[in-house]
Motif scaffolding. Structure first.
Motif, PDB file in Angstrom:
ATOM      1  N   THR A  41      29.898 -43.108 -10.321  1.00  0.00           N
ATOM      2  CA  THR A  41      29.679 -44.116  -9.324  1.00  0.00           C
ATOM      3  C   THR A  41      29.382 -43.487  -7.999  1.00  0.00           C
ATOM      4  OG1 THR A  41      32.213 -44.102  -9.181  1.00  0.00           O
ATOM      5  CG2 THR A  41      30.792 -45.871 -10.728  1.00  0.00           C
ATOM      6  N   ARG A  42      29.388 -42.107  -7.730  1.00  0.00           N
ATOM      7  CA  ARG A  42      29.636 -41.791  -6.432  1.00  0.00           C
ATOM      8  C   ARG A  42      28.367 -41.966  -5.725  1.00  0.00           C
ATOM      9  NH1 ARG A  42      29.914 -35.598  -8.044  1.00  0.00           N
ATOM     10  NH2 ARG A  42      32.146 -36.212  -8.374  1.00  0.00           N
ATOM     11  N   ASP A  43      27.199 -42.095  -6.237  1.00  0.00           N
ATOM     12  CA  ASP A  43      25.926 -42.282  -5.611  1.00  0.00           C
ATOM     13  C   ASP A  43      25.727 -43.691  -5.350  1.00  0.00           C
ATOM     14  OD1 ASP A  43      25.758 -39.575  -5.133  1.00  0.00           O
ATOM     15  OD2 ASP A  43      24.782 -39.325  -7.153  1.00  0.00           O
ATOM     16  N   ILE A  44      26.282 -44.540  -5.812  1.00  0.00           N
ATOM     17  CA  ILE A  44      26.098 -46.046  -5.599  1.00  0.00           C
ATOM     18  C   ILE A  44      26.227 -46.490  -4.135  1.00  0.00           C
ATOM     19  CG2 ILE A  44      26.354 -48.416  -6.298  1.00  0.00           C
ATOM     20  CD1 ILE A  44      27.341 -47.372  -9.003  1.00  0.00           C
ATOM     21  N   PRO A  45      25.342 -47.074  -3.381  1.00  0.00           N
ATOM     22  CA  PRO A  45      25.629 -47.468  -2.210  1.00  0.00           C
ATOM     23  C   PRO A  45      26.683 -48.562  -2.106  1.00  0.00           C
ATOM     24  CG  PRO A  45      23.274 -47.901  -2.722  1.00  0.00           C
ATOM     25  CD  PRO A  45      24.051 -47.196  -3.731  1.00  0.00           C
ATOM     26  N   VAL A  46      27.528 -48.516  -1.188  1.00  0.00           N
ATOM     27  CA  VAL A  46      28.557 -49.528  -0.953  1.00  0.00           C
ATOM     28  C   VAL A  46      28.444 -50.307   0.303  1.00  0.00           C
ATOM     29  CG1 VAL A  46      31.165 -50.051  -0.797  1.00  0.00           C
ATOM     30  CG2 VAL A  46      29.986 -48.562  -2.567  1.00  0.00           C
ATOM     31  N   HIS A  82      15.930 -41.974  -2.493  1.00  0.00           N
ATOM     32  CA  HIS A  82      16.982 -40.921  -2.629  1.00  0.00           C
ATOM     33  C   HIS A  82      16.629 -40.527  -4.087  1.00  0.00           C
ATOM     34  CE1 HIS A  82      20.803 -39.226  -3.913  1.00  0.00           C
ATOM     35  NE2 HIS A  82      20.695 -38.506  -2.734  1.00  0.00           N
ATOM     36  N   ASP A  83      16.516 -41.618  -5.008  1.00  0.00           N
ATOM     37  CA  ASP A  83      16.577 -41.297  -6.403  1.00  0.00           C
ATOM     38  C   ASP A  83      15.232 -40.696  -6.821  1.00  0.00           C
ATOM     39  OD1 ASP A  83      18.878 -42.131  -6.873  1.00  0.00           O
ATOM     40  OD2 ASP A  83      18.562 -44.304  -7.441  1.00  0.00           O
ATOM     41  N   ARG A  84      14.074 -41.049  -6.361  1.00  0.00           N
ATOM     42  CA  ARG A  84      12.756 -40.482  -6.449  1.00  0.00           C
ATOM     43  C   ARG A  84      12.834 -39.090  -6.207  1.00  0.00           C
ATOM     44  NH1 ARG A  84      10.810 -45.409  -4.597  1.00  0.00           N
ATOM     45  NH2 ARG A  84      10.538 -44.570  -2.294  1.00  0.00           N
ATOM     46  N   LEU A  85      13.350 -38.764  -4.968  1.00  0.00           N
ATOM     47  CA  LEU A  85      13.439 -37.220  -4.348  1.00  0.00           C
ATOM     48  C   LEU A  85      14.212 -36.394  -5.328  1.00  0.00           C
ATOM     49  CD1 LEU A  85      12.643 -35.259  -2.328  1.00  0.00           C
ATOM     50  CD2 LEU A  85      14.657 -36.146  -1.102  1.00  0.00           C
ATOM     51  N   ALA A  86      15.439 -37.194  -5.733  1.00  0.00           N
ATOM     52  CA  ALA A  86      16.278 -36.169  -6.788  1.00  0.00           C
ATOM     53  C   ALA A  86      15.578 -35.851  -7.998  1.00  0.00           C
ATOM     54  CB  ALA A  86      17.718 -37.215  -7.121  1.00  0.00           C
ATOM     55  N   ASP A  87      14.733 -37.205  -8.525  1.00  0.00           N
ATOM     56  CA  ASP A  87      14.222 -36.879  -9.826  1.00  0.00           C
ATOM     57  C   ASP A  87      13.071 -35.747  -9.806  1.00  0.00           C
ATOM     58  OD1 ASP A  87      15.762 -38.756 -11.143  1.00  0.00           O
ATOM     59  OD2 ASP A  87      14.131 -40.386 -10.842  1.00  0.00           O
ATOM     60  N   GLN A  88      12.360 -35.785  -8.452  1.00  0.00           N
ATOM     61  CA  GLN A  88      11.298 -34.762  -8.197  1.00  0.00           C
ATOM     62  C   GLN A  88      11.845 -33.291  -8.070  1.00  0.00           C
ATOM     63  OE1 GLN A  88       9.583 -36.390  -4.781  1.00  0.00           O
ATOM     64  NE2 GLN A  88       8.367 -37.944  -5.925  1.00  0.00           N
ATOM     65  N   ASN A  89      12.962 -33.295  -7.342  1.00  0.00           N
ATOM     66  CA  ASN A  89      13.846 -31.897  -7.248  1.00  0.00           C
ATOM     67  C   ASN A  89      14.238 -31.492  -8.610  1.00  0.00           C
ATOM     68  OD1 ASN A  89      13.296 -32.005  -4.495  1.00  0.00           O
ATOM     69  ND2 ASN A  89      15.292 -32.893  -4.003  1.00  0.00           N
ATOM     70  N   LEU A  90      14.781 -32.182  -9.450  1.00  0.00           N
ATOM     71  CA  LEU A  90      14.912 -31.953 -10.816  1.00  0.00           C
ATOM     72  C   LEU A  90      13.793 -31.397 -11.644  1.00  0.00           C
ATOM     73  CD1 LEU A  90      17.687 -32.042 -12.476  1.00  0.00           C
ATOM     74  CD2 LEU A  90      16.979 -34.038 -13.488  1.00  0.00           C
ATOM     75  N   ALA A  91      12.919 -32.250 -11.652  1.00  0.00           N
ATOM     76  CA  ALA A  91      11.494 -31.768 -12.163  1.00  0.00           C
ATOM     77  C   ALA A  91      10.954 -30.451 -11.648  1.00  0.00           C
ATOM     78  CB  ALA A  91      10.735 -32.814 -12.136  1.00  0.00           C
ATOM     79  N   LEU A  92      11.168 -30.169 -10.297  1.00  0.00           N
ATOM     80  CA  LEU A  92      10.844 -29.094  -9.834  1.00  0.00           C
ATOM     81  C   LEU A  92      11.597 -27.676 -10.050  1.00  0.00           C
ATOM     82  CD1 LEU A  92       8.813 -27.552  -7.705  1.00  0.00           C
ATOM     83  CD2 LEU A  92      10.391 -28.319  -5.841  1.00  0.00           C
ATOM     84  N   ARG A 135      18.190 -55.078   1.303  1.00  0.00           N
ATOM     85  CA  ARG A 135      17.057 -54.699   0.985  1.00  0.00           C
ATOM     86  C   ARG A 135      16.662 -53.143   1.543  1.00  0.00           C
ATOM     87  NH1 ARG A 135      15.112 -59.870   2.402  1.00  0.00           N
ATOM     88  NH2 ARG A 135      14.733 -59.167   4.524  1.00  0.00           N
ATOM     89  N   THR A 136      17.288 -52.765   2.639  1.00  0.00           N
ATOM     90  CA  THR A 136      17.259 -51.494   3.382  1.00  0.00           C
ATOM     91  C   THR A 136      17.715 -50.180   2.643  1.00  0.00           C
ATOM     92  OG1 THR A 136      17.135 -52.363   5.698  1.00  0.00           O
ATOM     93  CG2 THR A 136      17.754 -50.270   5.321  1.00  0.00           C
ATOM     94  N   HIS A 137      19.099 -50.550   2.142  1.00  0.00           N
ATOM     95  CA  HIS A 137      19.810 -49.929   1.352  1.00  0.00           C
ATOM     96  C   HIS A 137      19.322 -49.506  -0.156  1.00  0.00           C
ATOM     97  CE1 HIS A 137      22.628 -48.754   4.745  1.00  0.00           C
ATOM     98  NE2 HIS A 137      22.729 -50.147   4.866  1.00  0.00           N
ATOM     99  N   LEU A 138      18.730 -50.680  -0.533  1.00  0.00           N
ATOM    100  CA  LEU A 138      17.997 -50.334  -2.016  1.00  0.00           C
ATOM    101  C   LEU A 138      16.990 -49.735  -1.839  1.00  0.00           C
ATOM    102  CD1 LEU A 138      18.556 -54.067  -3.507  1.00  0.00           C
ATOM    103  CD2 LEU A 138      19.784 -52.088  -4.228  1.00  0.00           C
ATOM    104  N   ALA A 139      15.966 -49.778  -0.896  1.00  0.00           N
ATOM    105  CA  ALA A 139      15.216 -48.982  -0.588  1.00  0.00           C
ATOM    106  C   ALA A 139      15.428 -47.615  -0.307  1.00  0.00           C
ATOM    107  CB  ALA A 139      14.163 -49.515   0.612  1.00  0.00           C
ATOM    108  N   LEU A 140      16.403 -47.143   0.438  1.00  0.00           N
ATOM    109  CA  LEU A 140      16.958 -45.898   0.513  1.00  0.00           C
ATOM    110  C   LEU A 140      17.386 -45.298  -0.615  1.00  0.00           C
ATOM    111  CD1 LEU A 140      18.712 -46.205   3.920  1.00  0.00           C
ATOM    112  CD2 LEU A 140      16.709 -44.946   3.846  1.00  0.00           C
ATOM    113  N   LYS A 141      18.000 -46.210  -1.376  1.00  0.00           N
ATOM    114  CA  LYS A 141      18.743 -45.459  -2.555  1.00  0.00           C
ATOM    115  C   LYS A 141      17.434 -45.223  -3.624  1.00  0.00           C
ATOM    116  CE  LYS A 141      21.906 -44.819  -5.941  1.00  0.00           C
ATOM    117  NZ  LYS A 141      21.124 -44.655  -7.051  1.00  0.00           N
ATOM    118  N   ALA A 142      16.190 -46.139  -3.675  1.00  0.00           N
ATOM    119  CA  ALA A 142      15.412 -46.106  -4.467  1.00  0.00           C
ATOM    120  C   ALA A 142      14.592 -44.609  -4.024  1.00  0.00           C
ATOM    121  CB  ALA A 142      14.347 -47.092  -4.432  1.00  0.00           C
TER     122      ALA A 142
END
Length: 378
Positions: free
Chosen positions: A78-83, A130-140, A121-128
């Motif tokens: 749960t540490r990465d869920i925006p609060v 962040h998640d895309r970047l994390a997925d890209q970094n993992l793939a890289l 909306r702002t923080h969901l967009a930032l979280k999305a």
């Protein structure tokens, strides 16, 4: 997100009316889950559908919002869920305290719908993002690991092929390379536990020495066939030419280091040059594996610890294999006699401590020789 692709919002508040009001505001755009306590929120946060964002009240009985957030941040799930804190506490120090605790935002009551929806909306967009970047970094990272393994495989195959070429010119088989590397690995595994050798045989150094070992006789490619393949004893003049293979191999590896690595990687710190470490060990071994502990070896007449450790290890491994195995110029020598000859070389030909480990592990040496014995010639 749920099956319809809508983000899930977890609303945490001990006041039922607040849960109803906020839930009603959000349900048109999001899937809404509710919890009326911090304890309940922690359970809901790890159950499906997992929340994409949490709206968390601060002033609650029992576990307040601050403590709830500490637990959320302490759990990898749960540490990465925006609060976002949603509270009637509106002093500046309250907002600063909430943000220090790890909240991404701070919204005060009474709720202003447009403000709350915009923040979500702002923080969901930032979280999305962040998640895309994390997925890209993992793939890289996966691609980098795969490419690194491919390059290591190419390097290892190239080294083995080059070393095998030198051995075949000497009418030997690739099994000699396997055996000598395996002998060295046995020696290093034991010697690294001794204070005298511990600093020189860290895991990285052991890997470099083992990988470089097959190149010990690479210089034989420069020795004429009539000397290299002579079935009988060499004349003194011929032996002097044969001895040049140590320098030939070292010079070739030195040229590789100076012309290729230094030219291409001059801006890279030396301690990060994996390839340079490998070639340096190969050069040490090729140049000095015929040196003797008492200084009577060649090509430089080095003695004692002046001989690189990698070369001292190869000296014993190479001599053991040469004695116990049949060569085109000699018959195989029995194990007991081979052991006796190496024992006689303790403190003369070989580093005494390396001989002592050999004598303790001679059964492993014999097992390696048996497992990787050369096939009889047709």
């Amino acid at each position: 997100m749920n099956d319809a692709g809508r983000p899930t919002i977890l609303v945490v508040d001990d006041n039922r009316d607040n849960l109803t009001v906020i839930g009603g505001l959000l349900k048109e755009h999001y899937q809404v889950r509710a919890a009326n306590s911090g304890e309940r929120a922690l359970k809901v946060a790890v159950s499906d559908p997992r929340p994409d964002l949490i709206l968390l009240d601060i002033m609650m009985p029992g576990m307040d919002g601050y403590e709830t957030l500490r637990h959320l941040r302490g759990d990898p799930a749960t540490r990465d869920i925006p609060v976002i804190f949603v509270t009637a506490m509106d002093a500046d120090e309250d907002e600063e305290g909430g943000l220090r605790q790890g909240a991404v935002d701070y919204v005060t009551k009474p709720i202003r719908p447009a403000i709350l929806l915009a923040r979500i909306r702002t923080h969901l967009a930032l979280k999305a993002a962040h998640d895309r970047l994390a997925d890209q970094n993992l793939a890289l990272e996966g691609q980098v690991r795969l490419r690194t393994r491919e390059l290591e495989l190419i390097k290892d195959v190239s080294v083995e092929a080059l070393a095998s070429l030198a051995e075949k010119r000497d009418n030997e088989t690739g099994n000699h390379l396997i055996r000598t590397r395996s002998y060295i690995e046995v020696l290093m595994r034991e010697l690294c536990r001794q204070p005298r050798f511990a600093d020189q045989l860290d895991p990285h150094s052991q890997e470099m020495i083992a990988k470089a070992a097959p190149l010990h006789d690479i210089g034989k490619v420069g020795i004429p066939d009539h000397i290299l393949l002579k079935p009988g004893r060499l004349t003194p003049e011929e032996f002097e030419i044969m001895k040049q293979h140590a320098k030939i191999g070292a010079d070739a590896l030195t040229e590789a280091i100076e012309r290729v690595l230094v030219a291409r990687y001059a801006d890279v710190e030396a301690d990060s040059r994996y390839a340079l470490d490998f070639l340096e060990k190969a050069r040490e071994i090729a140049h000095s594996h015929h040196e003797r502990w008492d200084g009577s070896g060649y090509p430089q007449g080095l003695a004692g610890d002046a001989i690189p450790l990698s070369a001292r290890l190869m000296a014993l491994a190479d001599v053991f294999d040469a004695l116990i195995c049949k060569r085109h110029y000699k018959a195989a020598i029995p194990l007991d006699e081979t052991i006796g000859l190496i024992r006689e070389g303790r403190g003369r030909h070989f580093d005494p401590d390396i001989v002592d480990v050999f004598l303790e592990r001679v059964e492993e040496f014999a097992g390696i020789a048996a497992r990787h014995a050369d096939a009889p010639h047709a």
